[in-house]
Design an enzyme around this catalytic site. Structure first.
Site, PDB file in Angstrom:
ATOM      1  N   HIS A  79       0.820  -1.212   0.000  1.00 45.10           N
ATOM      2  CA  HIS A  79       0.000   0.000   0.000  1.00 45.10           C
ATOM      3  C   HIS A  79       0.854   1.262   0.000  1.00 45.10           C
ATOM      4  CE1 HIS A  79      -3.693   2.428   0.802  1.00 45.10           C
ATOM      5  NE2 HIS A  79      -4.207   1.453   0.090  1.00 45.10           N
ATOM      6  N   HIS A 110      -2.004   1.436  12.880  1.00 39.56           N
ATOM      7  CA  HIS A 110      -1.614   0.825  11.592  1.00 39.56           C
ATOM      8  C   HIS A 110      -2.104  -0.625  11.586  1.00 39.56           C
ATOM      9  CE1 HIS A 110       0.556   0.166   7.941  1.00 39.56           C
ATOM     10  NE2 HIS A 110       1.789   0.039   8.409  1.00 39.56           N
ATOM     11  N   VAL A 159     -11.298   6.957  19.444  1.00 39.11           N
ATOM     12  CA  VAL A 159     -10.858   6.604  18.082  1.00 39.11           C
ATOM     13  C   VAL A 159     -11.342   5.177  17.842  1.00 39.11           C
ATOM     14  CG1 VAL A 159      -8.861   6.146  16.605  1.00 39.11           C
ATOM     15  CG2 VAL A 159      -8.843   8.117  18.149  1.00 39.11           C
ATOM     16  N   GLY A 193     -10.259   0.412  12.860  1.00 38.97           N
ATOM     17  CA  GLY A 193     -10.807  -0.149  11.634  1.00 38.97           C
ATOM     18  C   GLY A 193     -11.492   0.888  10.778  1.00 38.97           C
ATOM     19  N   PHE A 194     -11.446   2.139  11.263  1.00 38.33           N
ATOM     20  CA  PHE A 194     -12.079   3.227  10.492  1.00 38.33           C
ATOM     21  C   PHE A 194     -11.095   4.355  10.235  1.00 38.33           C
ATOM     22  CE2 PHE A 194     -16.537   2.151  10.130  1.00 38.33           C
ATOM     23  CZ  PHE A 194     -16.671   1.119  11.052  1.00 38.33           C
ATOM     24  N   HIS A 244      -8.627   6.687   7.341  1.00 40.03           N
ATOM     25  CA  HIS A 244      -7.407   6.371   6.576  1.00 40.03           C
ATOM     26  C   HIS A 244      -6.759   7.674   6.140  1.00 40.03           C
ATOM     27  CE1 HIS A 244      -4.738   4.562   3.602  1.00 40.03           C
ATOM     28  NE2 HIS A 244      -5.002   3.414   4.177  1.00 40.03           N
ATOM     29  N   ARG A 286     -10.188  -1.399  -0.815  1.00 37.93           N
ATOM     30  CA  ARG A 286     -10.060  -2.838  -0.560  1.00 37.93           C
ATOM     31  C   ARG A 286     -11.253  -3.391   0.218  1.00 37.93           C
ATOM     32  NH1 ARG A 286      -4.363  -1.769   2.336  1.00 37.93           N
ATOM     33  NH2 ARG A 286      -5.679  -0.079   3.086  1.00 37.93           N
ATOM     34  N   ASP A 330      -8.776  -3.115   7.650  1.00 34.49           N
ATOM     35  CA  ASP A 330      -8.670  -3.867   8.913  1.00 34.49           C
ATOM     36  C   ASP A 330     -10.029  -4.172   9.523  1.00 34.49           C
ATOM     37  OD1 ASP A 330      -5.743  -1.955   9.523  1.00 34.49           O
ATOM     38  OD2 ASP A 330      -5.844  -4.103   9.053  1.00 34.49           O
ATOM     39  N   ARG A 338       2.529  -8.597   3.926  1.00 32.23           N
ATOM     40  CA  ARG A 338       3.175  -7.318   3.634  1.00 32.23           C
ATOM     41  C   ARG A 338       4.686  -7.422   3.472  1.00 32.23           C
ATOM     42  NH1 ARG A 338       1.234  -1.998   4.054  1.00 32.23           N
ATOM     43  NH2 ARG A 338      -0.648  -2.977   3.254  1.00 32.23           N
TER      44      ARG A 338
HETATM   45  C1  SDX Z   1      -3.728   0.742   7.891  1.00 33.17           C
HETATM   46  O1  SDX Z   1      -1.320   4.147   5.252  1.00 33.17           O
HETATM   47  C2  SDX Z   1      -1.779   3.034   4.880  1.00 33.17           C
HETATM   48  O2  SDX Z   1      -1.931   2.736   3.687  1.00 33.17           O
HETATM   49  C3  SDX Z   1      -2.104   2.054   5.993  1.00 33.17           C
HETATM   50  C4  SDX Z   1      -2.795   0.769   5.547  1.00 33.17           C
HETATM   51  C5  SDX Z   1      -1.885  -0.113   4.718  1.00 33.17           C
HETATM   52  O3  SDX Z   1      -2.402  -0.911   3.932  1.00 33.17           O
HETATM   53  O4  SDX Z   1      -0.643  -0.051   4.966  1.00 33.17           O
HETATM   54  O5  SDX Z   1      -3.933   1.109   4.773  1.00 33.17           O
HETATM   55  C6  SDX Z   1      -3.241  -0.073   6.745  1.00 33.17           C
HETATM   56  O6  SDX Z   1      -2.963   1.066   8.754  1.00 33.17           O
HETATM   57  C7  SDX Z   1      -5.157   1.209   7.917  1.00 33.17           C
HETATM   58  C8  SDX Z   1      -5.478   2.132   9.127  1.00 33.17           C
HETATM   59  C9  SDX Z   1      -5.698   1.269  10.367  1.00 33.17           C
HETATM   60  N1  SDX Z   1      -5.810   2.136  11.554  1.00 33.17           N
HETATM   61  C10 SDX Z   1      -6.989   2.271  12.206  1.00 33.17           C
HETATM   62  O7  SDX Z   1      -8.047   1.750  11.869  1.00 33.17           O
HETATM   63  C11 SDX Z   1      -6.896   3.140  13.461  1.00 33.17           C
HETATM   64  C12 SDX Z   1      -8.066   4.125  13.521  1.00 33.17           C
HETATM   65  N2  SDX Z   1      -7.844   5.151  12.499  1.00 33.17           N
HETATM   66  C13 SDX Z   1      -7.373   6.436  12.899  1.00 33.17           C
HETATM   67  O8  SDX Z   1      -6.411   6.390  13.922  1.00 33.17           O
HETATM   68  C14 SDX Z   1      -7.006   7.311  11.702  1.00 33.17           C
HETATM   69  O9  SDX Z   1      -8.037   7.249  10.823  1.00 33.17           O
HETATM   70  C15 SDX Z   1      -5.695   7.054  10.959  1.00 33.17           C
HETATM   71  C16 SDX Z   1      -4.520   7.084  11.865  1.00 33.17           C
HETATM   72  C17 SDX Z   1      -5.745   5.762  10.225  1.00 33.17           C
HETATM   73  C18 SDX Z   1      -5.521   8.170   9.927  1.00 33.17           C
HETATM   74  O10 SDX Z   1      -5.592   9.326  10.604  1.00 33.17           O
HETATM   75  P1  SDX Z   1      -5.029  10.735  10.050  1.00 33.17           P
HETATM   76  O11 SDX Z   1      -4.983  10.737   8.564  1.00 33.17           O
HETATM   77  O12 SDX Z   1      -3.775  11.069  10.771  1.00 33.17           O
HETATM   78  O13 SDX Z   1      -6.178  11.679  10.449  1.00 33.17           O
HETATM   79  P2  SDX Z   1      -6.495  12.148  11.927  1.00 33.17           P
HETATM   80  O14 SDX Z   1      -6.165  11.064  12.927  1.00 33.17           O
HETATM   81  O15 SDX Z   1      -5.894  13.486  12.128  1.00 33.17           O
HETATM   82  O16 SDX Z   1      -8.102  12.266  11.895  1.00 33.17           O
HETATM   83  C19 SDX Z   1      -8.744  13.374  11.272  1.00 33.17           C
HETATM   84  C20 SDX Z   1     -10.028  13.568  12.064  1.00 33.17           C
HETATM   85  C21 SDX Z   1      -9.770  13.715  13.562  1.00 33.17           C
HETATM   86  O17 SDX Z   1     -10.848  14.461  14.105  1.00 33.17           O
HETATM   87  P3  SDX Z   1     -10.507  15.992  14.585  1.00 33.17           P
HETATM   88  O18 SDX Z   1      -9.412  15.863  15.628  1.00 33.17           O
HETATM   89  O19 SDX Z   1     -10.055  16.713  13.313  1.00 33.17           O
HETATM   90  O20 SDX Z   1     -11.820  16.465  15.128  1.00 33.17           O
HETATM   91  O21 SDX Z   1     -10.872  12.398  11.928  1.00 33.17           O
HETATM   92  C22 SDX Z   1     -11.028  11.776  13.206  1.00 33.17           C
HETATM   93  C23 SDX Z   1      -9.914  12.320  14.108  1.00 33.17           C
HETATM   94  O22 SDX Z   1     -10.341  12.283  15.456  1.00 33.17           O
HETATM   95  N3  SDX Z   1     -10.838  10.346  13.022  1.00 33.17           N
HETATM   96  C24 SDX Z   1     -11.439   9.413  13.762  1.00 33.17           C
HETATM   97  C25 SDX Z   1     -10.976   8.190  13.256  1.00 33.17           C
HETATM   98  N4  SDX Z   1     -10.140   8.416  12.237  1.00 33.17           N
HETATM   99  C26 SDX Z   1     -10.041   9.755  12.100  1.00 33.17           C
HETATM  100  N5  SDX Z   1     -12.317   9.512  14.810  1.00 33.17           N
HETATM  101  C27 SDX Z   1     -12.730   8.331  15.344  1.00 33.17           C
HETATM  102  N6  SDX Z   1     -12.324   7.108  14.887  1.00 33.17           N
HETATM  103  C28 SDX Z   1     -11.469   7.016  13.872  1.00 33.17           C
HETATM  104  N7  SDX Z   1     -11.084   5.820  13.454  1.00 33.17           N
END
Ligand code: SDX
Length: 374
Positions: free
Chosen positions: A186, A221, A254, A257-258, A260, A269, A311, A336
């Site tokens: 990815h 991640h 947070v 699974g949600f 990106h 995917r 995920d 991976r």
């Molecule tokens: C993978 O990069 C890749 O390609 C990774 C991957 C791969 O194949 O290698 O696709 C695999 O790692 C997928 C991601 C798995 N991680 C999770 O499911 C963990 C939950 N997700 C979040 O932590 C978050 O969405 C990230 C870390 C994945 C991405 O976050 P960003 O781009 O750094 O954005 P951010 O955290 O700054 O969020 C922006 C806003 C925030 O709200 P505000 O502070 O602006 O009010 O969206 C909110 C966040 O709080 N938000 C969420 C959220 N994801 C973003 N709020 C609640 N739940 C979430 N999951």
């Protein structure tokens, strides 16, 4: 002068790559130009592993040879096997994977050789041995006898065989194979960028993959697939899901699974993995997790406009397949390794030491006061 800091390298393009791209025109992740979902439908994981590493889909002859090498390299050394037997039983399997690859690095005769040819040979050893090492730990920690790999089984079939002693229904194997295809690569995700950063100092491939595994373990991640299952187990029943997720969001949690960094209206995917999650649920006659899945997803989209990532469907699918929850991210690892390796080879081919700058916010210059005057 205020520097324009991009925390988390948000939106920063740091290098070129030919390995993969999320193509907006088809809203799909592509490996070397092929859509991931197309590869899921028409190829088995070994073909996609070959594609990611070599840049082209294999001919039948090339695939045969690739599989022959992978199967020959499945054998673990006595040192590695004895080490695994002595790992603390409570070790997290991600730490087992990381340590096993480190031990492989200690033993590999070509560790010092960073040529593309030597690195490709080392990749095949890491790719073939890591699932065997993980399955051995899976058995040992349950007090069961280790099951040796069977070289007439495919990569996916063999993992089930070594963990459970048998190969499941073909629909289950296919769903597992599809998850490996979807997890394989990815672009510059944090674990891949970790591998490239380590490689940029011309360190060795075992070290780069060890670092990548450490990075993938994090719940933001790869560790998210394990956290998704912990969330579903806390919810327990579909009738609890609506309250549970609304409370979580009310508390600004947070939700694993949600979301990106790259996909902002849904991970390309997910539809494919969701389809195979359903197939597995049908075979296992257990629809509970699908009901929870749909309720949580709807609230996340309605309330936060945040979509599932890969995920989210993978977690409950691996649970229904019978894997322990802490083995979900190690399954991500065995897939991976292909993507990480392709990027390590690419970094070597056009290397520049990765060394960003920082904006200093510390003390201004001051003289040292000797200890007896402090
Ligand atoms: C993978 O990069 C890749 O390609 C990774 C991957 C791969 O194949 O290698 O696709 C695999 O790692 C997928 C991601 C798995 N991680 C999770 O499911 C963990 C939950 N997700 C979040 O932590 C978050 O969405 C990230 C870390 C994945 C991405 O976050 P960003 O781009 O750094 O954005 P951010 O955290 O700054 O969020 C922006 C806003 C925030 O709200 P505000 O502070 O602006 O009010 O969206 C909110 C966040 O709080 N938000 C969420 C959220 N994801 C973003 N709020 C609640 N739940 C979430 N999951």
């Amino acid at each position: 002068m205020t520097e324009d800091i991009k925390k988390g390298l948000l939106g920063i393009v740091v290098d070129e790559t030919e390995v993969s791209k999320v193509m907006p025109e088809i809203n799909s992740l592509t490996y070397r130009g092929y859509a991931a979902q197309d590869l899921c439908a028409k190829c088995k994981f070994e073909e996609v592993a070959y594609l990611i590493l070599n840049g082209e889909l294999p001919s039948e002859k090339q695939l045969k040879n690739f599989e022959k090498v992978e199967r020959k390299e499945r054998k673990l050394s006595k040192t590695l096997l004895e080490s695994i037997k002595n790992f603390p039983k409570k070790s997290h399997p991600m730490d087992v994977a990381r340590t096993a690859v480190s031990i492989m690095g200690l033993e590999d005769k070509e560790t010092k050789d960073n040529s593309q040819e030597a690195n490709l040979r080392k990749v095949m050893r890491i790719f073939a041995k890591t699932p065997v090492a993980l399955a051995a730990f899976y058995r040992i920690r349950k007090g069961k006898k280790i099951i040796k790999p069977k070289n007439n089984l495919s990569f996916s079939e063999n993992f089930f065989y070594m963990c459970f002693g048998k190969v499941p229904e073909k629909e289950i194997v296919k769903a597992f194979d599809v998850s490996l295809v979807l997890y394989a690569e990815h672009s510059f995700n944090v674990s891949t960028f970790t591998a490239r950063t380590i490689t940029s100092s011309l360190s060795d491939i075992h070290g780069a993959i060890t670092g990548a595994i450490a990075s993938l373990k994090g719940p933001l991640h790869g560790g998210a697939n394990e956290e998704v299952m912990h969330m579903m187990n806390k919810i327990k029943k579909p009738e609890n899901a609506l309250n549970w997720i609304n409370n979580a969001l009310d508390q600004k949690a947070v939700v694993m699974g949600f979301g990106h960094r790259v996909y902002k209206s849904g991970d390309s995917r997910v539809p494919t993995m969701r389809e195979y999650f359903s197939k597995v649920a049908r075979v296992k006659k257990d629809k509970k997790f699908e009901k929870i899945y749909d309720i949580v997803e709807k609230v996340m989209i309605d309330r936060k406009n945040i979509h599932p990532n890969v995920d989210y469907p993978t977690g409950p699918t691996y649970h229904l397949m019978g894997f322990d929850t802490d083995f979900f991210t190690p399954i991500f690892v065995i897939s991976r390794i292909t993507g990480w390796s392709a990027h390590i080879l690419e970094q070597h081919a056009a290397n520049k030491l990765i060394r960003p700058l920082a904006s200093y916010k510390g003390n201004s210059y001051r003289k040292v006061v000797p200890l007896n005057q402090r």
